[in-house]
Scaffold this active site. Sequence first.
Site, PDB file in Angstrom:
ATOM      1  N   LYS A   1       0.858  -0.944  -0.006  1.00  0.00           N
ATOM      2  CA  LYS A   1       0.145  -0.044  -0.104  1.00  0.00           C
ATOM      3  C   LYS A   1       1.011   1.133   0.060  1.00  0.00           C
ATOM      4  CE  LYS A   1       0.897   1.392   4.404  1.00  0.00           C
ATOM      5  NZ  LYS A   1       1.501   2.450   4.817  1.00  0.00           N
TER       6      LYS A   1
ATOM      7  N   ASP B   1      -2.463  -1.826   9.848  1.00  0.00           N
ATOM      8  CA  ASP B   1      -2.738  -2.128   8.227  1.00  0.00           C
ATOM      9  C   ASP B   1      -3.374  -3.233   7.771  1.00  0.00           C
ATOM     10  OD1 ASP B   1      -1.775   0.831   8.062  1.00  0.00           O
ATOM     11  OD2 ASP B   1       0.245  -0.050   7.711  1.00  0.00           O
TER      12      ASP B   1
HETATM   13  O1  C5P Z   1      -0.440  -1.468  14.432  1.00  0.00           O
HETATM   14  P1  C5P Z   1       0.979  -1.706  13.891  1.00  0.00           P
HETATM   15  O2  C5P Z   1       1.634  -2.937  14.475  1.00  0.00           O
HETATM   16  O3  C5P Z   1       1.395  -1.442  12.522  1.00  0.00           O
HETATM   17  O4  C5P Z   1       1.707  -0.402  14.633  1.00  0.00           O
HETATM   18  C1  C5P Z   1       3.179  -0.514  14.905  1.00  0.00           C
HETATM   19  C2  C5P Z   1       3.447   0.771  15.774  1.00  0.00           C
HETATM   20  O5  C5P Z   1       3.056   1.992  15.253  1.00  0.00           O
HETATM   21  C3  C5P Z   1       2.657   0.691  17.038  1.00  0.00           C
HETATM   22  O6  C5P Z   1       3.213   0.073  17.866  1.00  0.00           O
HETATM   23  C4  C5P Z   1       2.743   2.230  17.310  1.00  0.00           C
HETATM   24  O7  C5P Z   1       4.008   2.499  17.751  1.00  0.00           O
HETATM   25  C5  C5P Z   1       2.991   2.812  15.876  1.00  0.00           C
HETATM   26  N1  C5P Z   1       1.380   3.443  15.545  1.00  0.00           N
HETATM   27  C6  C5P Z   1       0.790   4.387  16.066  1.00  0.00           C
HETATM   28  N2  C5P Z   1      -0.236   4.931  15.729  1.00  0.00           N
HETATM   29  C7  C5P Z   1      -1.096   4.315  14.759  1.00  0.00           C
HETATM   30  C8  C5P Z   1      -0.443   2.791  14.332  1.00  0.00           C
HETATM   31  C9  C5P Z   1       0.812   2.740  14.574  1.00  0.00           C
HETATM   32  O8  C5P Z   1       1.404   5.170  17.037  1.00  0.00           O
HETATM   33  N3  C5P Z   1      -2.459   4.644  14.665  1.00  0.00           N
END
Ligand code: C5P
Length: 312
Positions: A18, A146
Site C-alpha cells: 500500500k 494496516d
Molecule cells: O499497528 P501496527 O503494529 O502496525 O503499529 C506499529 C506501531 O506503530 C505501534 O506500536 C505504534 O508505535 C505505531 N502506531 C501509532 N499509531 C497508529 C499506528 C501505529 O502510533 N495509528
Amino acid sequence: MNTAVAPPRSVTVRVPAKVNCELRVGPLGADGFHELSTVFMAVGLYDEVTVSPAERWSVTTTGPYAALVPQGEDNLALRAGRLLARQVRVSRPAAAIRIDKSIPVAGGMAGGSADAAAVLLACDHLWGLRLDREELLQLAAEVGSDVPFCLAGGIAIGSGRGERLAPVLARGTYHWVFALSAQGLSTPSVFAEFDRQTAGMRISPPQPSPSMMTALRSGDPEALGEALVNDLEEAALSLRPGLRTILDAGMEFGALGGIISGSGPTVAFLTGSPEHALDLCVALTASGVVDQVTRAKGPVHGAHLLAGPTRD
Ligand code: C5P
C-alpha cells in the site's frame, strides 16, 4: 464411490503493498496509538504467501528481501496464523508459511501487514473455515493497524488506528514510482519522532482533506499529485535526512507529486502514464541518488487466492 474431498495441501495468496496518499496524524492516545485519518491505495507490488499443513508453525522466506524478514514470534504473519488458530476449532492448528517477498521490509508499504493478511485468508481456505469478510477484517485489526486494508485493497479511508475502513469515491488508475531504501525505518521510532517534534503543540483530530477527496473523484493524476500529504514526513526526514534529496530529485525529474510512503523510508512518486513512470525510473536510477526504483499501478485488489487449494 468415495466423494470425500481431501484436505488441501497448500494454499497460495497474493497480496499487494500500500501507499498512503494522505496520512493525517492526531495525538497519541492512551493505548499507545495515534488517531489517524488516512487514504490507502493498494499498489501492484506483491508478496506471495503459501501455507501448508504442518505439525508446528514455521516461516520461511524467499525473494529479494527474504533475509530482512523478522523470524520467530516477531513475525506478523505467524502472529496472524496463531490468532486465527486460537479463534477456531481446527484439528491441526498449525501451518508452514512460505513468503515470497517482493514488498520492501520496514519500507512504509505495509509489507509485514500484507503477509499477515495473506496468512489469514490462506489459512481460512486451508482449514475450510469460510469466515465472512467482517470476521476476517476483525481478526486482521487485532494483528495490526494496516492489516485490514491489505485484505480489502482498492482505495479506502482508514480511521481509528488506521484499521477502520470506509469506502472512497475514486476513479482512474495511477502510475507510481517507488524509490526504495536498502535500510528500513521502524514505524514506532517514526511515530516517536513525530511526538517529539509536535510536543506541546495542539493537534486537532485528523480528517480527510477536501482536496484529496476531490482529486480521487476526478481521477486526475495531477490533482492527486498536488493533494498528496503525509504528517509523518518531517519525522521520517529527520531520522533519514538523505530522503530529502530523493524527493527533490523525483520532483525535478517531472513527478506530479512525491511523498514519503507511510512511515518511510520508501519515497513514492506519482506520474501521469506508464511511459512517464518508466522515464522517471530511468532518470532516478541514472541520478545515483536512490538505492533501487520500481514501478507499480494502483488501485489493485487486496489479498486474493492465487493457487490452490491443491490436493493429493
Ligand atoms: O499497528 P501496527 O503494529 O502496525 O503499529 C506499529 C506501531 O506503530 C505501534 O506500536 C505504534 O508505535 C505505531 N502506531 C501509532 N499509531 C497508529 C499506528 C501505529 O502510533 N495509528
